[in-house]
Motif scaffolding. Structure first.
Motif, PDB file in Angstrom:
ATOM      1  N   GLN A   3      53.931  -0.582  25.967  1.00 47.11           N
ATOM      2  CA  GLN A   3      53.145  -0.402  26.983  1.00 47.11           C
ATOM      3  C   GLN A   3      51.698  -0.034  26.563  1.00 47.11           C
ATOM      4  O   GLN A   3      51.452   0.582  25.521  1.00 47.11           O
ATOM      5  CB  GLN A   3      53.524   0.528  27.961  1.00 47.11           C
ATOM      6  N   ILE A   4      50.598  -0.223  27.304  1.00 44.77           N
ATOM      7  CA  ILE A   4      49.413   0.182  27.015  1.00 44.77           C
ATOM      8  C   ILE A   4      48.799   0.993  28.249  1.00 44.77           C
ATOM      9  O   ILE A   4      49.188   0.546  29.184  1.00 44.77           O
ATOM     10  CB  ILE A   4      48.303  -0.835  26.683  1.00 44.77           C
ATOM     11  N   LYS A   5      47.710   1.910  27.981  1.00 42.56           N
ATOM     12  CA  LYS A   5      47.348   2.786  28.960  1.00 42.56           C
ATOM     13  C   LYS A   5      45.838   2.177  29.216  1.00 42.56           C
ATOM     14  O   LYS A   5      45.074   2.094  28.028  1.00 42.56           O
ATOM     15  CB  LYS A   5      47.293   4.173  28.725  1.00 42.56           C
ATOM     16  N   ILE A   6      45.380   1.714  30.214  1.00 41.44           N
ATOM     17  CA  ILE A   6      43.958   1.175  30.653  1.00 41.44           C
ATOM     18  C   ILE A   6      43.230   2.078  31.326  1.00 41.44           C
ATOM     19  O   ILE A   6      43.576   2.397  32.466  1.00 41.44           O
ATOM     20  CB  ILE A   6      44.154  -0.247  31.248  1.00 41.44           C
ATOM     21  N   THR A   7      42.058   2.550  31.093  1.00 38.75           N
ATOM     22  CA  THR A   7      41.259   3.496  31.957  1.00 38.75           C
ATOM     23  C   THR A   7      39.968   2.899  32.005  1.00 38.75           C
ATOM     24  O   THR A   7      39.306   2.218  31.188  1.00 38.75           O
ATOM     25  CB  THR A   7      41.209   4.950  30.862  1.00 38.75           C
ATOM     26  N   GLN A   8      39.584   2.675  33.324  1.00 38.53           N
ATOM     27  CA  GLN A   8      38.049   2.412  33.432  1.00 38.53           C
ATOM     28  C   GLN A   8      37.082   3.434  33.287  1.00 38.53           C
ATOM     29  O   GLN A   8      37.348   4.358  33.985  1.00 38.53           O
ATOM     30  CB  GLN A   8      37.995   1.985  34.824  1.00 38.53           C
ATOM     31  N   THR A   9      36.160   3.129  32.378  1.00 36.28           N
ATOM     32  CA  THR A   9      35.403   4.051  32.208  1.00 36.28           C
ATOM     33  C   THR A   9      33.956   3.977  32.392  1.00 36.28           C
ATOM     34  O   THR A   9      33.107   4.727  32.547  1.00 36.28           O
ATOM     35  CB  THR A   9      35.407   4.235  30.503  1.00 36.28           C
ATOM     36  N   LYS A  10      33.480   2.666  32.832  1.00 34.02           N
ATOM     37  CA  LYS A  10      32.255   2.390  33.361  1.00 34.02           C
ATOM     38  C   LYS A  10      32.229   1.821  34.679  1.00 34.02           C
ATOM     39  O   LYS A  10      33.520   1.246  35.111  1.00 34.02           O
ATOM     40  CB  LYS A  10      31.430   1.451  32.321  1.00 34.02           C
ATOM     41  N   SER A  11      31.358   1.821  35.399  1.00 35.25           N
ATOM     42  CA  SER A  11      31.247   1.545  36.854  1.00 35.25           C
ATOM     43  C   SER A  11      31.121   0.029  37.110  1.00 35.25           C
ATOM     44  O   SER A  11      30.601  -0.753  36.196  1.00 35.25           O
ATOM     45  CB  SER A  11      29.767   1.958  37.574  1.00 35.25           C
ATOM     46  N   VAL A  50      37.163  -7.680  30.469  1.00 42.72           N
ATOM     47  CA  VAL A  50      36.554  -6.578  30.723  1.00 42.72           C
ATOM     48  C   VAL A  50      36.364  -5.358  29.769  1.00 42.72           C
ATOM     49  O   VAL A  50      36.510  -4.215  30.135  1.00 42.72           O
ATOM     50  CB  VAL A  50      36.884  -6.066  32.257  1.00 42.72           C
ATOM     51  N   ARG A  51      36.320  -5.624  28.443  1.00 37.19           N
ATOM     52  CA  ARG A  51      36.655  -4.700  27.551  1.00 37.19           C
ATOM     53  C   ARG A  51      35.419  -3.776  27.555  1.00 37.19           C
ATOM     54  O   ARG A  51      35.477  -2.740  27.086  1.00 37.19           O
ATOM     55  CB  ARG A  51      36.641  -5.397  26.038  1.00 37.19           C
ATOM     56  N   HIS A  52      34.210  -4.057  27.990  1.00 32.59           N
ATOM     57  CA  HIS A  52      33.072  -3.230  27.934  1.00 32.59           C
ATOM     58  C   HIS A  52      33.281  -2.307  29.253  1.00 32.59           C
ATOM     59  O   HIS A  52      32.400  -1.431  29.320  1.00 32.59           O
ATOM     60  CB  HIS A  52      31.763  -4.186  28.232  1.00 32.59           C
ATOM     61  N   LEU A  53      33.975  -2.411  30.080  1.00 34.18           N
ATOM     62  CA  LEU A  53      34.271  -1.532  31.290  1.00 34.18           C
ATOM     63  C   LEU A  53      35.682  -0.564  31.121  1.00 34.18           C
ATOM     64  O   LEU A  53      35.527   0.377  31.691  1.00 34.18           O
ATOM     65  CB  LEU A  53      34.351  -2.371  32.477  1.00 34.18           C
ATOM     66  N   VAL A  54      36.311  -0.961  29.944  1.00 34.17           N
ATOM     67  CA  VAL A  54      37.547  -0.013  29.772  1.00 34.17           C
ATOM     68  C   VAL A  54      37.586   0.244  28.632  1.00 34.17           C
ATOM     69  O   VAL A  54      37.160  -0.078  27.803  1.00 34.17           O
ATOM     70  CB  VAL A  54      38.863  -0.903  30.549  1.00 34.17           C
ATOM     71  N   THR A  55      38.767   1.427  28.608  1.00 38.14           N
ATOM     72  CA  THR A  55      39.166   1.846  27.236  1.00 38.14           C
ATOM     73  C   THR A  55      40.796   1.611  27.327  1.00 38.14           C
ATOM     74  O   THR A  55      41.302   1.621  28.200  1.00 38.14           O
ATOM     75  CB  THR A  55      39.059   3.357  26.920  1.00 38.14           C
ATOM     76  N   VAL A  56      41.057   1.338  26.099  1.00 46.81           N
ATOM     77  CA  VAL A  56      42.682   0.956  26.138  1.00 46.81           C
ATOM     78  C   VAL A  56      43.426   1.850  24.906  1.00 46.81           C
ATOM     79  O   VAL A  56      42.891   1.967  23.822  1.00 46.81           O
ATOM     80  CB  VAL A  56      43.001  -0.412  25.582  1.00 46.81           C
ATOM     81  N   GLU A  57      44.664   2.355  25.342  1.00 48.03           N
ATOM     82  CA  GLU A  57      45.279   3.289  24.157  1.00 48.03           C
ATOM     83  C   GLU A  57      46.679   2.779  24.382  1.00 48.03           C
ATOM     84  O   GLU A  57      47.247   2.515  25.411  1.00 48.03           O
ATOM     85  CB  GLU A  57      45.045   4.574  24.121  1.00 48.03           C
ATOM     86  N   LYS A  58      47.533   2.954  23.395  1.00 43.84           N
ATOM     87  CA  LYS A  58      49.005   2.777  23.438  1.00 43.84           C
ATOM     88  C   LYS A  58      49.651   3.918  24.214  1.00 43.84           C
ATOM     89  O   LYS A  58      49.178   5.176  23.984  1.00 43.84           O
ATOM     90  CB  LYS A  58      49.764   2.824  22.028  1.00 43.84           C
ATOM     91  N   ALA A  59      50.654   3.695  25.216  1.00 49.61           N
ATOM     92  CA  ALA A  59      51.126   4.402  26.018  1.00 49.61           C
ATOM     93  C   ALA A  59      52.437   5.171  25.361  1.00 49.61           C
ATOM     94  O   ALA A  59      52.992   4.587  24.494  1.00 49.61           O
ATOM     95  CB  ALA A  59      51.492   3.907  27.374  1.00 49.61           C
TER      96      ALA A  59
END
Length: 59
Positions: A3-11, A50-59
């Motif tokens: 599983q991966i954790k996806i966080t929106q970091t930019k508008s 959308v890689r420029h709007l989010v960050t991804v890390e392993k959950a």
């Protein structure tokens, strides 16, 4: 599966409509919102779009 954790970091305000729909499909509603998804090729393709709007890390 992993599983991966996806966080929106930019508008999403100035993003094209296709990227806004991709964020919606991932389940991201607003900035700093985090979702956990399965690490599948389809999800990774959406993240790549959308890689420029989010960050991804392993959950």
């Amino acid at each position: 599966m992993a599983q991966i954790k996806i966080t929106q970091t930019k508008s999403r305000i100035n993003a094209p409509a296709i990227q806004k729909r991709t964020l919606d499909a991932l389940g991201l509603k607003k900035m700093n919102h985090t979702v956990v998804k399965e690490d599948t090729p389809s999800v990774m393709g959406m993240v790549e779009a959308v890689r420029h709007l989010v960050t991804v890390e392993k959950a």
